[in-house]
Design a protein around this motif. Structure first.
Motif, short mmCIF file in Angstrom:
data_model
loop_
_atom_site.label_atom_id
_atom_site.label_comp_id
_atom_site.label_asym_id
_atom_site.label_seq_id
_atom_site.Cartn_x
_atom_site.Cartn_y
_atom_site.Cartn_z
N GLU A 444 0.83 -1.21 0.00
CA GLU A 444 0.00 0.00 0.00
C GLU A 444 0.87 1.26 0.00
N TYR A 445 1.95 1.22 0.75
CA TYR A 445 2.85 2.38 0.80
C TYR A 445 3.48 2.64 -0.56
N ILE A 446 3.96 1.58 -1.21
CA ILE A 446 4.62 1.74 -2.52
C ILE A 446 3.63 2.24 -3.57
N THR A 447 2.42 1.67 -3.54
CA THR A 447 1.39 2.10 -4.49
C THR A 447 1.00 3.54 -4.26
N HIS A 448 0.80 3.92 -3.02
CA HIS A 448 0.40 5.28 -2.69
C HIS A 448 1.50 6.28 -3.04
N THR A 449 2.74 5.91 -2.80
CA THR A 449 3.86 6.81 -3.11
C THR A 449 3.96 7.06 -4.61
N TYR A 450 3.79 6.00 -5.41
CA TYR A 450 3.80 6.19 -6.86
C TYR A 450 2.67 7.11 -7.30
N ALA A 451 1.49 6.93 -6.72
CA ALA A 451 0.35 7.76 -7.10
C ALA A 451 0.58 9.23 -6.78
#
Length: 756
Positions: A444-451
């Protein structure tokens, strides 16, 4: 570079975003070396991304001015060519448009030895009117979401077993956005079950149900006109097992290459592809299958790739082209794809776990995790991006291994950002206790950071891409068939004959028919029609011949289309040929092969059983077997096309054949009214009548040894009420049934789902 009033070279807003993006990526690379880098953490990177996004969408954006754009681009040695947009139909708010260079007529590929190899590309004038034309295709996909309906299993209290419950939606892809330009090789990476295959099937137009979002090709939605401009290499190699490598590529060339090329040119093109793929040593070896020795797995994969690249598609999709191959073969295939993309084509491939050498050959990368993008951008900049958000490998790692670990939420042997460090508990041996909950939070952290960081930049670049109007118009024109209907019929007939002769005329089938003929001939050896008992025995032989040559070809044809379903769906999805040409060619080739065994059977049984020793009667008996065979074959093809499942088709065929045989006029003379109609659709009924009418005439006598004298054979109860004389009506009905069954098979195949 001078931007005078009369100059045709300008810089676009898209180029400004490119320059800004390159600047941002360069800052990522200097993180380790420059402690004062302004983007040393993911927060400042997000702030810079937001700032860039706001600036590029602001009316006062300084990068919108021509001079500022040139100032950015002059720092790059590879400045792009731009042209005035006055002749295009682009957004009026955009002042300039990127010019995409047309594919060259000659391209350089890296051949199987790793050297540069040149070969011709079949590119014509460039107006998109002719089928041989190659038009650059820019693929865009915005907020693509895909879901499937699955049944929720519930436990039945009554039966104490699981039963099917209500249907529920499961999302496979979540708001996936990206693009690929001509000349680029895009890799879709991610762990198993991340949605790679679903995404590539959606992008190639092979799936459309339960999809949301926009997928465009040169800003044009998918249509059937795109089929012959795209190539698709499936994960499973679907090829005719009994054809050689050379034959496979030759027939693909003859059927798919444009009609403007001669047959000699098409065959020459097939040889070029064989040389390009390094298949010269095995070109005369059959493809093979699990229990039939043929070429190796790597060679089979190269043949699959060759069948697609020989048409020079503008857009090429590949699903796991390197799976199951050793590193050397995988490198050869990716080198070929890389060279193919540099000829001005767009290439999209899924790949599971490439080596370092393969990874750095990709131009762009999409990293998926549970259907969500965690990275989209230049492949070589992926490590720098994750380093900028404090995710770095602590040991030497293959970039692909590192990225897959990130996509799985496995952050062992990596440095962690502050946000994740507080959620990690350490064991006594200083190793991570990576629980399932932590992996979920990490993803979730990696996905949110990319977004928050890269996604706005890439989305803005995508939205500012503008396609020249000539490429939009050209892609909307449907390409012509590679060959005329008659040539397609000829090529498919020859291909089917070569592919099926080993199975239909196999030694096992030949022994089966030969043994059956000898047994039947022995049982009815030197039969006659002198007495009632002898006549009844001979009538039994005729009914057996009718039943046997209904049964044998029906069950042989019933598996034809189910067994070729994958090949047919694959070739129809690429508009390789007309369905009518395929069906008629397959029927003709099968009839030619199927007549060999009935002829052998008839020659043995006819003379052993001492049937009417007349050339005319023998030829009419052969014609009756021929009509019976083609009608039964048509019925079997129809059942197979309707079911498209071997087990279901065999069950339906067995029940149908049983009904036809029982109602065929031999076992039951008087049928109840409600089921009497079965007799008039029974192949056995008309076939049996023809056999009897051919063997016996109205004036023929029997039982001459009786004191009362000879009796007319026409009045004998052994004939089961078959009227003698004629036979034309029965023959015409069998022909009509054969045509009707084939038409039904065509209808079923026409409505067959092409999803693979």
């Amino acid at each position: 570079m001078n931007c005078g009033a009369n100059d045709v070279e300008h810089a676009s807003a898209t180029d400004a975003h490119d320059a800004c993006y390159d600047h941002l990526q360069a800052s990522h690379k200097s993180l380790e070396r420059n402690p004062s880098n302004p983007y040393k953490d993911q927060n400042s990177l997000a702030e810079e991304s937001d700032r860039l996004y706001d600036k590029t969408n602001s009316a006062s954006n300084p990068l919108r001015s021509e001079d500022d754009c040139l100032l950015h681009l002059q720092k790059d040695a590879s400045a792009v060519k731009c042209k005035d947009v006055s002749s295009t139909n682009c957004d009026p708010h955009q002042s300039l448009v990127l010019e995409i260079e047309e594919p060259s007529s000659t391209s350089e590929y890296i051949n199987h030895n790793g050297n540069i190899a040149r070969h011709r590309m079949h590119n014509d004038a460039g107006d998109g009117k002719d089928g041989a034309n190659v038009i650059p295709i820019t693929l865009k996909f915005v907020d693509v979401t895909y879901s499937v309906s699955i049944s929720k299993r519930q436990w039945s209290r009554k039966t104490s077993s699981p039963c099917r419950g209500a249907m529920e939606k499961k999302e496979i892809l979540h708001s996936v956005t990206g693009y690929v330009l001509p000349g680029e090789l895009l890799a879709l990476m991610g762990p198993s079950g991340s949605g790679k295959t679903s995404l590539i099937n959606l992008l190639s137009g092979r799936k459309s149900a339960d999809k949301a979002g926009a997928i465009t090709y040169n800003d044009v939605p998918y249509s059937s006109a795109l089929k012959r401009r795209m190539g698709f290499v499936m994960q499973d190699d679907i090829l005719h097992s009994h054809l050689t490598v050379l034959e496979t590529l030759q027939y693909a060339a003859l059927l798919r290459l444009p009609g403007s090329l001669s047959k000699a040119d098409k065959l020459c093109r097939a040889m070029e592809v064989i040389s390009l793929l390094g298949l010269e040593s095995c070109k005369d070896t059959i493809i093979g299958e699990p229990f039939l020795h043929g070429i190796s797995g790597g060679e089979r994969k190269r043949v699959s790739v060759g069948c697609e690249i020989l048409t020079d598609p503008s857009l090429l999709f590949l699903d796991e082209p390197t799976s199951g191959l050793d590193s050397t073969i995988a490198l050869r295939i990716v080198q070929i794809l890389h060279g193919f993309s540099k000829a001005g084509r767009s290439v999209v491939t899924t790949i599971h776990q490439p080596s370092s050498r393969l990874f750095y050959m990709f131009d762009k990368l999409i990293l998926l995790s549970e259907g969500r993008i965690v990275y989209f951008g230049e492949a070589h900049a992926a490590m720098d991006y994750f380093s900028s958000i404090q995710l770095r490998p602590l040991i030497g790692m293959n970039p692909a291994d590192f990225l897959l670990d990130l996509a799985n939420g496995n952050l062992a042997d990596m440095s962690l950002p502050v946000e994740l460090e507080c959620k990690v508990s350490y064991a006594k041996n200083d190793t991570f206790n990576l629980s399932s909950q932590f992996q979920i939070e990490a993803k979730e952290y990696i996905t949110h950071t990319y977004a928050k960081t890269l996604q706005p930049i890439e989305r803005n670049r995508l939205l500012t891409l503008c396609i020249p109007s000539k490429h939009k118009d050209g892609i909307s024109r449907k390409r012509k068939w590679g060959s005329s209907w008659w040539l397609q019929f000829q090529y498919l007939c020859m291909r089917s004959f070569k592919a099926q002769r080993h199975e239909i005329l196999s030694w096992l089938r030949t022994v089966q028919v030969l043994a059956s003929a000898l047994i039947v001939g022995s049982l009815w050896l030197h039969s006659s029609a002198s007495t009632y008992e002898q006549l009844a025995d001979q009538i039994g032989l005729l009914f057996f011949m009718s039943s046997f040559w209904t049964f044998f070809p029906l069950f042989q044809a019933i598996v034809t289309f189910p067994s070729e379903k994958a090949i047919l769906a694959k070739e129809r999805a690429s508009d390789m040929y007309r369905l009518s040409a395929y069906l008629i060619a397959r029927t003709v080739s099968d009839v030619v092969l199927d007549l060999c065994l009935p002829t052998l059977f008839l020659f043995i049984v006819y003379f052993m059983a001492s049937l009417q020793q007349s050339a005319a009667t023998f030829l009419l008996t052969f014609l009756t077997i021929f009509l019976t065979t083609i009608t039964a074959q048509a019925l079997g093809s129809t059942i197979g096309a309707a079911m498209m499942d071997v087990k279901k088709a065999i069950v339906l065929g067995a029940v149908t054949l049983l009904a036809f045989m029982l109602a065929g006029g031999f076992f039951v003379q008087h049928l109840p009214r409600f089921i009497a109609w079965v007799r008039y659709v029974s192949i056995n009924f008309y076939s049996f009548m023809l056999f009897v009418k051919v063997q016996y005439g109205k004036e023929q006598k029997y039982n001459c040894q009786k004191p009362s004298g000879c009796e007319s054979i026409a009045a004998s109860p052994a004939l089961h009420n078959v009227p003698l004389g004629g036979g034309a009506p029965e023959a015409m009905i069998l022909i009509a049934m054969a045509v009707g069954y084939h038409f039904l098979a065509y209808i079923f195949l026409r409505h067959m789902k092409l999803n693979l």
